[in-house]
Design a protein around this motif. Structure first.
Motif, short mmCIF file in Angstrom:
data_model
loop_
_atom_site.label_atom_id
_atom_site.label_comp_id
_atom_site.label_asym_id
_atom_site.label_seq_id
_atom_site.Cartn_x
_atom_site.Cartn_y
_atom_site.Cartn_z
N TYR A 103 0.99 -1.55 0.44
CA TYR A 103 0.07 0.48 -0.53
C TYR A 103 1.18 1.15 -0.12
N ASN A 134 -3.48 -4.60 -1.37
CA ASN A 134 -3.25 -3.95 -2.67
C ASN A 134 -1.84 -3.57 -2.67
N PRO A 135 -1.74 -3.92 -4.05
CA PRO A 135 -2.49 -3.18 -5.10
C PRO A 135 -2.12 -4.90 -5.98
N TRP A 194 -3.71 -5.71 -11.19
CA TRP A 194 -2.22 -5.80 -11.05
C TRP A 194 -1.83 -6.23 -12.95
N PHE A 251 4.77 1.77 -5.74
CA PHE A 251 4.08 0.77 -4.82
C PHE A 251 4.80 -0.03 -3.92
N ARG A 309 -1.32 -0.32 -12.29
CA ARG A 309 -2.46 -0.93 -11.07
C ARG A 309 -3.83 -0.21 -11.48
#
Length: 472
Positions: free
Chosen positions: A205, A255-256, A405, A433, A444
């Motif tokens: 993240y 995430n991601p 992704w 990221f 992303r």
């Protein structure tokens, strides 16, 4: 002498290129000068080579050469043979203020914005607002409204949420925050000292990376492929070498990448974390956006020592990003420490929003089902759109979340993002990221839009990516 990588500088240069191609050198010089004036890039920093910055920005080398020339003529750049181009400040310039990883927020006017995976609000939010009564508000108005730890009713509701998912929790173990981003920021302020080593997944993240870098942490990457596979031994080996202050993980919905740990992997990782005595920050911000499961997300902290983990949660991802409410679940000692820091920042979260959150927590099953149905539909449509174009892009079906992704083999993602921005499309490239500016061929790609943004943006992205396959 500090050098700024071209990937980081390109993140800080958000929105610099609004204008015609002939104006690009002047606009770039102006943007670099403003970074120096604001202190986002410290005086004395050596800028990237002209070729490296041109590649990152998706412009010709002559554009960067001309911009550097304008800066040097204006006294903002000093070039020395063998030592590069050093940026000058306007006096009193401190350390860099930001990593620029969250720079896409707040710069959305007049563009197709694919920089965020945030979702539109659920109707249940409006229903909860409409259900607030005069009696509810009268009771809340009986005191001064300052609740540094959070509204007692919400702390109990969140504690029950964790208990129902198999994690024994008391209200005293809950600190209500202004969303999960503030929760992560508070943890970095309260549990990490400048110079401490923190193990993070790579990628991870971007808001956590921003907070940890700002705190002065030394980030050591752990490949996310390992963290979400069954190679738990990789963490044990890494921890033995670097002795981290804590480990930051996203075990439920990542995430991601959108990956998630299965039960066997979760057990293996919990064993390593407990045996190594590693304090674990479990960020479950996206955990409620599972594409496959109806039930509440299982917490990794349930398998860890009671004082060995902090869990981050939020209502913003499931219900609505405008509902800025999240929380931290940790030991009472840690909660008290973080509450003291939070009190110095905002005293208390808004009481009325917390009253709404109590109501919304009673409707989690319906909210999950609605989100899951919509996300599945949008994912299928997005994959159809992508497969209809011979791009060679690659991706995995995510276990959850609202974005893909995407790997673009042979394509510079930073340059693609910069070029797309000039064409009116915002996208976040992979290095944002990464703790080490990796994933330079990834983007992303949010798929949960409700107004056809992705379909309109995709031709632009494909064209920009194709143009960025070769160096500029």
């Amino acid at each position: 002498m500090d050098r700024i990588p071209p990937t980081r500088l390109s993140r800080l240069l958000t929105g610099w290129s609004k204008g015609g191609a002939d104006a690009l050198p002047r606009l770039l010089a102006q943007a670099l000068r403003e970074l120096a004036q604001r202190g986002d890039v410290a005086a004395g920093t050596v800028l990237p080579s002209q070729r490296a910055l041109a590649t990152a920005l998706g412009v010709s080398r002559s554009t960067v050469t001309a911009a550097y020339g304008l800066l040097e003529a204006g006294g903002w750049l000093e070039s020395r043979q063998g030592s590069g181009s050093r940026l000058r400040g306007s006096g009193g310039v401190g350390e860099p203020a930001t990593e620029g990883r969250l720079a896409s927020f707040g710069t959305r006017d007049g563009v197709i914005d694919l920089s965020s995976g945030a979702l539109d609000g659920l109707p249940s939010v409006a229903a909860a607002v409409g259900s607030l009564t005069a009696r509810d508000l009268t009771a809340a108005l009986a005191d001064d409204g300052y609740q540094p730890y959070g509204l007692p009713a919400l702390r109990e509701a969140v504690a029950e949420y964790h208990r129902a998912a198999g994690l024994p929790t008391s209200p005293e173990q809950i600190l209500v925050t202004a969303g999960s981003q503030q929760a992560v920021w508070l943890i970095t302020q309260g549990l990490v000292e400048p110079g401490d080593t923190v193990i993070v997944e790579d990628p991870t993240y971007r808001g956590a990376l921003e907070a940890l870098r700002a705190r002065g942490a030394r980030l050591v990457p752990l490949p996310a492929d390992a963290a979400h596979g069954d190679n738990a031994a990789a963490l044990a080996r890494l921890a033995g070498h670097v002795r981290p202050r804590l480990v930051y993980l996203q075990p439920s919905v990542h995430n991601p990448t959108g990956r998630g740990m299965d039960e066997r992997t979760r057990r293996a990782w919990a064993t390593v974390l407990a045996e190594q005595g590693l304090y674990t920050v479990e960020d479950n911000a996206y955990a409620e956006l599972s594409l496959d499961h109806d039930e509440a997300p299982v917490s990794l902290a349930a398998r860890l020592p009671a004082a060995g983990a902090a869990t981050v949660g939020t209502l913003s991802k499931l219900f609505w990003g405008g509902l800025r409410l999240g929380w931290i679940r940790a030991s009472t000692t840690v909660i008290r420490r973080l509450a003291d820091i939070k009190r110095s920042v905002d005293l208390s979260c808004p009481v009325v929003e917390q009253m709404l959150a109590v109501k919304l927590l009673r409707h989690l099953p319906e909210a999950r089902a609605r989100r899951r149905s919509r996300l599945r539909e949008r994912l299928a449509e997005t994959e159809r759109l992508l497969r209809a174009r011979p791009t060679g892009w690659r991706w995995e079906r995510p276990a959850g979340g609202s974005a893909l992704w995407v790997e673009m083999p042979g394509t510079d993602a930073e340059a693609t993002a910069q070029m797309a921005r000039r064409a009116g499309v915002l996208i976040v490239p992979g290095p944002a990221f990464s703790a080490v500016d990796g994933f330079r061929h990834h983007i992303r790609l949010p798929f949960a839009d409700h107004d056809g943004r992705l379909e309109r943006a995709l031709p632009v992205l494909v064209d920009c990516a194709e143009r960025c396959r070769a160096p500029h």
